[in-house]
Every structure is written in C-alpha cells, then in structure tokens.
Design a protein around this motif. Structure first.
Motif, mmCIF file in Angstrom:
data_model
loop_
_atom_site.group_PDB
_atom_site.id
_atom_site.type_symbol
_atom_site.label_atom_id
_atom_site.label_comp_id
_atom_site.label_asym_id
_atom_site.label_seq_id
_atom_site.Cartn_x
_atom_site.Cartn_y
_atom_site.Cartn_z
ATOM 1 N N UNK A 64 39.381 33.684 22.707
ATOM 2 C CA UNK A 64 39.233 35.024 23.246
ATOM 3 C C UNK A 64 40.600 35.706 23.175
ATOM 4 N N UNK A 65 40.611 36.959 22.760
ATOM 5 C CA UNK A 65 41.856 37.717 22.656
ATOM 6 C C UNK A 65 42.317 38.177 24.040
ATOM 7 N N UNK A 66 43.611 38.393 24.153
ATOM 8 C CA UNK A 66 44.184 38.926 25.386
ATOM 9 C C UNK A 66 44.749 40.302 25.094
ATOM 10 N N UNK A 67 44.673 41.180 26.096
ATOM 11 C CA UNK A 67 45.119 42.558 25.954
ATOM 12 C C UNK A 67 46.039 42.893 27.119
ATOM 13 N N UNK A 68 47.113 43.589 26.821
ATOM 14 C CA UNK A 68 48.034 44.029 27.862
ATOM 15 C C UNK A 68 47.704 45.470 28.201
ATOM 16 N N UNK A 69 47.387 45.724 29.474
ATOM 17 C CA UNK A 69 47.008 47.059 29.918
ATOM 18 C C UNK A 69 47.851 47.428 31.129
ATOM 19 N N UNK A 70 48.367 48.641 31.140
ATOM 20 C CA UNK A 70 49.133 49.120 32.293
ATOM 21 C C UNK A 70 48.188 49.778 33.283
ATOM 22 N N UNK A 71 48.255 49.326 34.538
ATOM 23 C CA UNK A 71 47.405 49.851 35.597
ATOM 24 C C UNK A 71 48.295 50.079 36.825
ATOM 25 N N UNK A 72 48.168 51.232 37.463
ATOM 26 C CA UNK A 72 48.964 51.467 38.672
ATOM 27 C C UNK A 72 48.695 50.375 39.719
ATOM 28 N N UNK A 73 49.736 50.007 40.445
ATOM 29 C CA UNK A 73 49.625 48.923 41.433
ATOM 30 C C UNK A 73 48.490 49.147 42.431
ATOM 31 N N UNK A 74 48.361 50.366 42.927
ATOM 32 C CA UNK A 74 47.318 50.655 43.926
ATOM 33 C C UNK A 74 45.926 50.398 43.340
ATOM 34 N N UNK A 75 45.715 50.813 42.093
ATOM 35 C CA UNK A 75 44.420 50.608 41.448
ATOM 36 C C UNK A 75 44.175 49.125 41.205
ATOM 37 N N UNK A 76 45.209 48.403 40.793
ATOM 38 C CA UNK A 76 45.072 46.967 40.565
ATOM 39 C C UNK A 76 44.721 46.248 41.868
ATOM 40 N N UNK A 77 45.303 46.673 42.964
ATOM 41 C CA UNK A 77 44.957 46.085 44.267
ATOM 42 C C UNK A 77 43.486 46.303 44.594
ATOM 43 N N UNK A 78 42.980 47.496 44.281
ATOM 44 C CA UNK A 78 41.565 47.779 44.520
ATOM 45 C C UNK A 78 40.684 46.895 43.640
ATOM 46 N N UNK A 79 41.069 46.733 42.391
ATOM 47 C CA UNK A 79 40.328 45.867 41.467
ATOM 48 C C UNK A 79 40.300 44.440 42.006
ATOM 49 N N UNK A 80 41.446 43.961 42.456
ATOM 50 C CA UNK A 80 41.524 42.600 42.988
ATOM 51 C C UNK A 80 40.667 42.425 44.236
ATOM 52 N N UNK A 81 40.608 43.441 45.073
ATOM 53 C CA UNK A 81 39.767 43.371 46.283
ATOM 54 C C UNK A 81 38.294 43.258 45.906
ATOM 55 N N UNK A 82 37.867 44.079 44.954
ATOM 56 C CA UNK A 82 36.463 44.034 44.521
ATOM 57 C C UNK A 82 36.159 42.678 43.897
ATOM 58 N N UNK A 83 37.041 42.207 43.041
ATOM 59 C CA UNK A 83 36.833 40.909 42.392
ATOM 60 C C UNK A 83 36.722 39.795 43.428
#
Length: 62
Positions: free
Chosen positions: A1-20
């Motif tokens: 599987x390929x890996x991709x580097x994506x820039x995401x604002x810290x606040x949004x990444x925190x929200x993603x992590x909470x949902x996950x």
C-alpha cells in the motif's frame, strides 16, 4: 500500500483523531473511508450532471 504525506492543521487532525478513537478505527482507516465517500458522492453528481446535460441537448435538438 502506498503512503501519502498530507498537511493538515493541528486542530483538524485532533478532531480526526477523536472521531477515529470514538469509532475504534485508525486515523488511516477513517481518512480512507472519508475519501471513498467523497469520491462516490462526486461520481454520482457527475453522472446526474451528464444525464441532465444530455436531456437538455435532446430538447435543444428536437
């Protein structure tokens, strides 16, 4: 599987992590599912637009 580097604002990444975490999924699983949903939705929009365009063209040509 390929890996991709994506820039995401810290606040949004925190929200993603909470949902996950709430869904007991990995961050990658959640993002893959979000992208699949986005692509599926846009694909159906394209089909509807193409159908509408074809119907309009038929009316013009009649």
């Amino acid at each position: 599987m390929a890996k991709v580097l994506v820039s995401i604002p810290d606040k949004f990444l925190n929200q993603i992590d909470e949902v996950a975490e709430n869904e007991q999924r990995t961050r990658s699983e959640l993002i893959r599912e979000a992208l699949r949903t986005y692509m599926r939705r846009n694909s159906s929009i394209d089909i509807r637009k193409s159908t509408a365009d074809a119907e309009l063209l038929e009316k013009i040509l009649d």
